[in-house]
Motif scaffolding. Structure first.
Motif, PDB file in Angstrom:
ATOM      1  N   LEU A 301      42.914  49.236  45.592  1.00 24.94           N
ATOM      2  CA  LEU A 301      41.496  48.892  45.593  1.00 24.94           C
ATOM      3  C   LEU A 301      41.301  47.409  45.317  1.00 24.94           C
ATOM      4  O   LEU A 301      40.509  46.729  45.975  1.00 24.94           O
ATOM      5  N   ASN A 302      42.029  46.908  44.316  1.00 24.99           N
ATOM      6  CA  ASN A 302      41.866  45.507  43.937  1.00 24.99           C
ATOM      7  C   ASN A 302      42.381  44.573  45.023  1.00 24.99           C
ATOM      8  O   ASN A 302      41.740  43.570  45.347  1.00 24.99           O
ATOM      9  N   GLN A 303      43.529  44.866  45.571  1.00 22.44           N
ATOM     10  CA  GLN A 303      44.079  43.986  46.584  1.00 22.44           C
ATOM     11  C   GLN A 303      43.193  43.934  47.826  1.00 22.44           C
ATOM     12  O   GLN A 303      43.018  42.872  48.446  1.00 22.44           O
ATOM     13  N   SER A 304      42.599  45.079  48.185  1.00 20.77           N
ATOM     14  CA  SER A 304      41.669  45.097  49.306  1.00 20.77           C
ATOM     15  C   SER A 304      40.456  44.220  49.016  1.00 20.77           C
ATOM     16  O   SER A 304      40.005  43.450  49.873  1.00 20.77           O
ATOM     17  N   PHE A 305      39.935  44.316  47.784  1.00 18.76           N
ATOM     18  CA  PHE A 305      38.782  43.498  47.397  1.00 18.76           C
ATOM     19  C   PHE A 305      39.130  42.015  47.392  1.00 18.76           C
ATOM     20  O   PHE A 305      38.404  41.189  47.954  1.00 18.76           O
ATOM     21  N   VAL A 306      40.250  41.663  46.764  1.00 13.40           N
ATOM     22  CA  VAL A 306      40.641  40.252  46.670  1.00 13.40           C
ATOM     23  C   VAL A 306      40.830  39.652  48.059  1.00 13.40           C
ATOM     24  O   VAL A 306      40.356  38.543  48.345  1.00 13.40           O
ATOM     25  N   ASP A 307      41.500  40.401  48.947  1.00 13.53           N
ATOM     26  CA  ASP A 307      41.730  39.889  50.301  1.00 13.53           C
ATOM     27  C   ASP A 307      40.410  39.687  51.043  1.00 13.53           C
ATOM     28  O   ASP A 307      40.189  38.644  51.675  1.00 13.53           O
ATOM     29  N   GLY A 308      39.531  40.688  50.968  1.00 12.86           N
ATOM     30  CA  GLY A 308      38.265  40.593  51.688  1.00 12.86           C
ATOM     31  C   GLY A 308      37.354  39.523  51.116  1.00 12.86           C
ATOM     32  O   GLY A 308      36.707  38.771  51.856  1.00 12.86           O
ATOM     33  N   TYR A 309      37.292  39.436  49.793  1.00 16.18           N
ATOM     34  CA  TYR A 309      36.443  38.438  49.134  1.00 16.18           C
ATOM     35  C   TYR A 309      36.939  37.028  49.445  1.00 16.18           C
ATOM     36  O   TYR A 309      36.140  36.131  49.775  1.00 16.18           O
ATOM     37  N   THR A 310      38.245  36.827  49.349  1.00 16.81           N
ATOM     38  CA  THR A 310      38.810  35.501  49.601  1.00 16.81           C
ATOM     39  C   THR A 310      38.580  35.078  51.046  1.00 16.81           C
ATOM     40  O   THR A 310      38.258  33.914  51.333  1.00 16.81           O
ATOM     41  N   GLU A 311      38.717  36.018  51.965  1.00 17.11           N
ATOM     42  CA  GLU A 311      38.467  35.703  53.375  1.00 17.11           C
ATOM     43  C   GLU A 311      36.999  35.341  53.596  1.00 17.11           C
ATOM     44  O   GLU A 311      36.679  34.435  54.373  1.00 17.11           O
TER      45      GLU A 311
END
Length: 410
Positions: A301-311
């Motif tokens: 969940l966190n990695q998906s959020f971090v990737d999407g937010y950073t993009e």
């Protein structure tokens, strides 16, 4: 105690789909970004924030994170058969203005969920009005213990950790810091006073001495007299609680006064973020900080959020973004369970709920509506690509949270 565990998924979108039987395909002919055609209706979330002063940068982070989460869940078809609309309101962060904005958001804009009040006094003023407004507040910013005590409300939920939870992160670790005489330099606001009190109690229990306590008004620009007082106190360690431009001004002026030559340990709260590394630079290298969210947490969940937010925003999510996203996850999971847009039904679902989040499994206590999220002790280090955070310890919310206050009656 209720224990409703939201099924694990790889994103907040998946939480919606698994729990709620959310609407199918996203979009419609008039608005391709709207929820699916099977939506039963729209839940309006009012973002009430200040757009100027020391709090503005953090407020904007919270705003964009809520918008990001709402866009994400709507693209997946909503939650519990409902999609969400984001309503933006501006306030000067004064309690009276925030009450007026909250009332306008509900009575004129049709909002039933209120988010993003930046300060504890704002939340304390709005909380008593929530029942009459038939609205819920999801607090992801204000840390004052009183919001979990005398100023609690059946309609208010605290996702962000309280001051006590944050400084309980240091339990058993203050002895490891260099320095015996601590100076406290803080913003003159409820979170600053509450944080100073919590730290002083923990420090004195560890045999440390508090030799100076100072509180500067928000938007202070000249810290010369405060820094001079710290130097005169003989302090060899410093606790710094500040926000945004205020923190940047203090750190830069402290360098001019060569404060670092006297201070062996600097511990900060709300001062250092990924976004401030560029402006603060090596002046904060080696500083310790109490973090509310770990962007490096190893779960899907966190990695998906971090990737999407950073993009989306070109920078990784900081503590304010992390807590805002967890608040959105809690709301969507509650609506998915309630399958209703009725605030009372959503409130019932939130109270005592356990849900999967970017910080792991999180319980919202029924007794005081405090989310039991972890806290972290970290240090600013030299990473592969510049300054970075190294998490030294993680304290589960169940360990850092004090017992529910007897002053909170829900």
């Amino acid at each position: 105690m209720k224990n409703r565990l939201a099924t694990a998924a790889i994103s907040v979108i998946a939480i919606c789909v698994v729990l709620a039987g959310c609407a199918g395909s996203a979009g419609d002919d008039e608005n391709p970004d709207a929820g699916g055609s099977d939506s039963q209706g729209t839940i309006k979330v009012a973002n009430i924030m200040t757009s100027s002063g020391a709090l503005a940068a953090n407020a904007d982070t919270v705003r964009q994170t809520w918008q990001y989460a709402i866009d994400e869940v709507n693209e997946a078809g909503g939650a519990g058969g409902y999609d969400f609309e984001f309503v933006e309101m501006d306030t000067d962060a004064s309690p009276a203005a925030s009450v007026r904005a909250a009332t306008q958001a509900v009575t004129q804009e049709g909002a039933s969920i209120l988010v993003s009040f930046q300060t504890s006094p704002e939340n304390a003023a709005v909380n008593p009005q929530l029942a009459a407004l038939n609205a819920l507040s999801i607090n992801t910013v204000a840390q004052d213990d009183g919001l979990r005590g005398a100023s609690c409300s059946p309609n208010a939920f605290n996702i962000v950790q309280s001051n006590s939870m944050l400084f309980n992160t240091l339990a058993g670790q203050i002895d490891d810091f260099d320095g015996e005489k601590w100076a406290i330099m803080s913003v003159d606001y409820s979170v600053g006073h509450g944080g100073a009190d919590a730290f002083a109690a923990a420090a004195e229990e560890s045999g440390k001495e508090i030799v100076s306590q100072q509180f500067a008004p928000l938007n202070t620009t000249d810290y010369g007299s405060y820094i001079t007082e710290i130097q005169r106190s003989g302090a060899d360690a410093l606790l710094l609680i500040m926000y945004g431009p205020d923190a940047e001004a203090f750190v830069n002026q402290a360098e001019q006064y060569d404060l670092a030559s006297q201070i062996d340990t600097t511990l900060t709260l709300n001062v250092i973020t990924d976004q401030s590394f560029e402006s603060l630079g090596d002046k904060v290298l080696g500083d310790y900080l109490i973090k509310q969210y770990d962007a490096a947490a190893d779960n899907e969940l966190n990695q998906s959020f971090v990737d999407g937010y950073t993009e989306s925003f070109g920078t990784p999510p900081n503590d304010y973004a992390g807590n805002a996203y967890i608040g959105a996850q809690a709301l969507f999971a509650a609506v998915a369970e309630a399958e209703s847009d009725d605030p009372e039904a959503i409130r019932s679902a939130l109270s005592g709920m356990t849900f999967d989040s970017i910080a792991g499994s999180v319980e919202i206590r029924a007794d005081d509506h405090q989310a039991l999220t972890p806290t972290y002790l970290a240090q600013v280090v030299e990473g592969d690509d510049g300054l970075a955070f190294e998490v030294l310890s993680t304290i589960p919310g169940e360990e850092s949270a004090p017992e529910p206050s007897s002053e909170c009656t829900l």
